[in-house]
Design an enzyme around this catalytic site. Structure first.
Site, short mmCIF file in Angstrom:
data_model
loop_
_atom_site.label_atom_id
_atom_site.label_comp_id
_atom_site.label_asym_id
_atom_site.label_seq_id
_atom_site.Cartn_x
_atom_site.Cartn_y
_atom_site.Cartn_z
N GLU A 96 3.45 -21.47 15.75
CA GLU A 96 3.94 -21.28 14.37
C GLU A 96 2.78 -21.22 13.39
O GLU A 96 2.80 -20.46 12.43
CB GLU A 96 4.91 -22.40 14.00
CG GLU A 96 6.25 -22.33 14.73
CD GLU A 96 6.16 -22.78 16.18
OE1 GLU A 96 5.16 -23.44 16.56
OE2 GLU A 96 7.10 -22.47 16.95
N ALA A 110 14.23 -23.65 12.34
CA ALA A 110 13.53 -24.27 11.22
C ALA A 110 12.82 -25.55 11.68
O ALA A 110 11.78 -25.92 11.13
CB ALA A 110 14.50 -24.60 10.09
N PRO A 116 4.41 -27.07 12.65
CA PRO A 116 3.02 -26.69 12.98
C PRO A 116 2.47 -25.59 12.05
O PRO A 116 1.27 -25.41 11.96
CB PRO A 116 3.11 -26.18 14.42
CG PRO A 116 4.37 -26.77 14.95
CD PRO A 116 5.31 -26.88 13.79
N HIS A 139 16.99 -28.84 16.89
CA HIS A 139 17.56 -27.51 16.64
C HIS A 139 18.63 -27.58 15.55
O HIS A 139 19.57 -26.81 15.54
CB HIS A 139 18.18 -26.92 17.91
CG HIS A 139 17.24 -26.76 19.05
ND1 HIS A 139 16.86 -27.82 19.85
CD2 HIS A 139 16.56 -25.68 19.51
CE1 HIS A 139 16.02 -27.38 20.76
NE2 HIS A 139 15.81 -26.10 20.58
#
Lengths: 354, 427
Positions: free
Chosen positions: A77, A101, A106, A146
């Site tokens: 990310e 999301a 990171p 998640h």
């Protein structure tokens, strides 16, 4: 009886025919249109290319626009967002996807310290016109990694625009506006309602979008300006400030309780449509703030403060706030965490009794 | 199950943690004989289009051109004209003169902060000369040499350092955090290594658009420990991005020696091997070697042969910044004993050896450059210095957060302007 008001503030909307779409299709359509219109738009992220995204938001796009405009990325990310900053500085309009999301952390340094500050620190010489799309929120048994709703982190950062659509119609128009915007945008997609609006009862299946008026999405290009709220329905008894999945839950609760509520879907948290908020609260004198994210320092705290500062003398009751609990999102108990009809109903009763 | 706590595990050996320690601390006698300095010219120069793996031996070697005899040797000799050599010498000397003056300016209270690059001038100046002027530089905080080499006006640099009326960044950035799109110099961040994925993204964008511009990024050896470094190398390798990563190994990250970034086990150039990209380890105090390596990597990137990681092995002769005192953490002798010498001295002696320069010319040039810096300083001071009043209209504080001013920032700007009239009625 409240009347449904929808689709106001839509610009560039021609008499185009509409087509029923679910939210994923609307997002895919927006990306398709922007890739077609602007050769500088680039779509990238984990699994977005050949496979078309784990939620299918980018399905078919690589086939249509080629591998240098729609491509898969390494699982990084920090890399995805950092690379997008560099692409934006070059002059492209990258639309990176962060698969959930929950994975965005990171990449936070690149978003917070870099994308959000580039214009400021270079006095306008370098900009990062990027739109980070990311599915967020719970209600799909995703467990703690998640299901998160981290929007407050981003609203706290100067220089980022935070967007949360609640219907297919808005998802398409807002995403197009975000991609065209010259500031870095975070586009949170409420994945609970990707495939249908959800009225808050965990034991009832999500309804398909096709019968919902806001799923009749105009064909072709249109955009919805950032910073403009949508009045979901007009009412006199109280104002509900809400966004994303919770728009539909709030609507269902008010409908079932027979409450004449005015529901304001904020659509963008930064910039916030303060005028719409003030106008409505001054009219109703009562205000309920709802979000799914955890309570402490959530965006609801900001909304309550603003209403208190700006509408205090119009208030008939203390502002109420309904949120998720201050725990990580639990897997098996997710419906106990979820701010559903009971929590919302009790808050409405409290407001109306005061 | 073994008992936990002290001595747990019974007859198994006790585990021990290794904490790196530099060889020399204040007061120690310095002996750099553990640093191998290979003969200049001894390293092979593969073709720019070679397979990345062909450079693997060069990741642990040290590419050198200038020998102790002040002559250029071997296949890496870039064969620059005397005029080009004099240009590079002049730019390095100008950077040093500029640093000297700005350091004094900080000590005189004209600004809050400064960072010299003494001893490392070649790693930015010679590298910049090897790049095209519109290749985007993604610098760290010690690459003032790139701006100087590209002819960016010194007055503008000083305006930025003083945060004065002339500061194009409107007094928002720390001194030395320059930005110039016109000179292809990316805005500097205080967060380390963030520019590496950005450089990769810029290079990818350039490739997507079929442009010919490449990107070059600089980072200190200490910051190679940041996740951004590894993300950048992964992306660059995966997409064969036209980018050059310059790791300036100046041995010290404030008071932490390079061992804390992992130098005890391998070189920084050797990071390239794991990513399958080209890597070069280069004498960073040899301007000819720096030029040759940067040019090799730039040509490689420009011809779609992929990214290169270059480690410039050098030494930070001064403190990290005006805020630290190196005598508190390292031996004062290190600077004198550094086995690779001083880049300006080495190039000067080379030009003299070629019969293209003299000590007198050097002296005259140094004098002229000192005067030029002094004149630029005077010019910039007309726009004010840090701390002498607030040079920028308060409304500018709220501009450029977004392209357009939203209502909440407009309200806050009104407040700031109202406060100003109360707090500082004279201004």
């Amino acid at each position: 009886m409240a009347t449904a008001v929808s689709g106001d503030d839509v610009v560039s909307l021609s008499d185009a025919p509409t087509r029923p779409m679910n939210m994923i299709e609307a997002i895919n359509d927006a990306l398709d249109i922007m890739l077609e219109r602007d050769p500088d738009v680039i779509v990238m992220g984990e699994d977005v290319g050949y496979f078309g995204g784990v939620f299918r938001a980018t399905a078919g796009l690589q086939d249509k626009y080629g591998k240098t405009r729609v491509f898969d990325t390494p699982i990084s990310e920090c890399g995805i967002i950092g690379v997008a900053v560099g692409m934006g500085a070059y002059g492209l309009r990258p639309v990176p996807e962060i698969q959930f999301a929950d994975y965005i952390y990171p990449g936070l340094d690149q978003l917070i310290s870099e994308a959000a500050r580039l214009r400021y620190r270079s006095a306008g010489e370098f900009i990062a016109p990027m739109t980070v799309r990311t599915p967020f929120g719970g209600g799909i048994f995703g467990g703690q990694t998640h299901s998160q709703s981290p929007e407050a982190i981003f609203t706290h950062v100067s220089g980022l625009k935070t967007i949360v659509p609640s219907t297919p119609h808005d998802a398409k128009g807002l995403l197009i506006a975000a991609i065209e915007d010259n500031d870095p945008c975070i586009f949170f997609e409420p994945k609970r309602i990707y495939n249908g609006p959800f009225d808050g009862y965990y034991d009832k299946p999500t309804k398909p979008w096709k019968d919902h008026p806001d799923a009749k999405v105009p064909e072709g290009y249109y955009s919805i300006p950032l910073g403009k709220a949508r009045t979901v329905r007009k009412g006199e008894a109280l104002t509900v400030l809400v966004y994303g999945t919770m728009v539909h839950v709030a609507e269902a609760v008010c409908r079932e309780k027979g409450v004449d509520a005015e529901i304001i879907d904020l659509r963008t948290l930064v910039p916030l449509d303060i005028e719409a908020v003030e106008k409505s609260v001054e009219k109703t004198g009562r205000c309920l703030v709802i979000h799914e994210a955890t309570r402490t320092s959530g965006f609801g705290a900001e909304l309550v403060s603003l209403v208190q500062e700006r509408c205090f003398y119009h208030l008939e009751a203390p502002v109420e706030r309904v949120t998720g609990f201050d725990t990580p999102y639990p897997h098996s108990l997710e419906w106990a965490y979820f701010p559903g009809p009971i929590r919302i109903g009790e808050a409405i009763d409290k407001l109306l009794e005061a | 199950m073994a008992k936990q706590g002290e001595g747990g595990g019974y007859n198994r050996p006790r585990l021990a943690l290794h904490v790196p320690e530099p060889k020399f601390r204040p007061g120690d006698t310095v002996d750099f004989s553990h640093i191998p300095v290979p003969e200049a010219g001894a390293q092979p120069r593969p073709d720019e289009t070679c397979a990345a793996s062909e450079t693997n031996p060069l990741c642990t070697a040290l590419v050198r051109v200038l020998g102790d005899d002040n002559k250029a040797h071997g296949p890496w000799d870039p064969r620059l004209s005397p005029d080009k050599l004099r240009e590079i010498l002049r730019d390095m000397a100008l950077v040093r003169a500029f640093d000297e003056r700005m350091y004094r300016g900080q000590r005189q209270g004209k600004t809050s902060f400064y960072m010299k690059c003494t001893g490392e001038e070649a790693t930015s100046v010679a590298a910049a000369h090897a790049l095209a002027s519109d290749d985007m530089a993604f610098p760290s905080y010690r690459q003032q040499g790139v701006l100087i080499s590209r002819g960016y006006p010194m007055v503008e640099m000083i305006n930025q350092i003083y945060s004065n009326r002339g500061d194009k960044l409107k007094g928002r950035q720390l001194p030395i955090m320059y930005s110039s799109r016109g000179y292809s110099f990316f805005t500097i961040s205080g967060n380390l290594a963030t520019q590496l994925p950005q450089a990769t993204g810029f290079a990818m964008a350039s490739a997507i658009k079929g442009d010919s511009r490449i990107a070059a990024a600089w980072v200190g050896e200490g910051s190679t420990a940041e996740g951004d470094f590894h993300s950048a190398l992964t992306f660059a390798a995966v997409y064969n991005a036209p980018v050059v990563f310059n790791v300036v190994n100046n041995q010290w990250a404030i008071s932490s020696f390079s061992g804390f970034a992992g130098s005890e086990r391998t070189t920084f150039a050797a990071r390239a091997i794991g990513y399958g990209i080209a890597g070069l380890r280069v004498d960073g105090n040899d301007p000819l070697a720096v030029y040759a390596a940067e040019r090799w990597a730039a040509d490689r990137a420009r011809s779609n042969n992929g990214p290169t990681l270059i480690e410039y092995f050098t030494y930070r002769a001064e403190g990290h910044s005006t805020s630290d005192d190196p005598s508190q953490y390292r031996s004062a002798q290190e600077r004198e004993e550094w086995p690779l010498g001083d880049p300006i001295m080495r190039l000067k002696l080379h030009l003299i050896e070629l019969g293209e320069w003299s000590e007198d010319q050097q002296k005259a040039m140094d004098q002229e450059l000192a005067e030029a810096v002094k004149a630029a300083t005077k010019e910039a001071e007309k726009n004010g210095i840090l701390g002498h009043g607030m040079h920028h209209p308060f409304h500018t504080m709220f501009e450029d957060v977004f392209e357009e001013l939203p209502w909440h920032l407009e309200e806050q700007a009104d407040q700031a302007i109202r406060e100003r009239k109360i707090k500082w009625p004279q201004q």
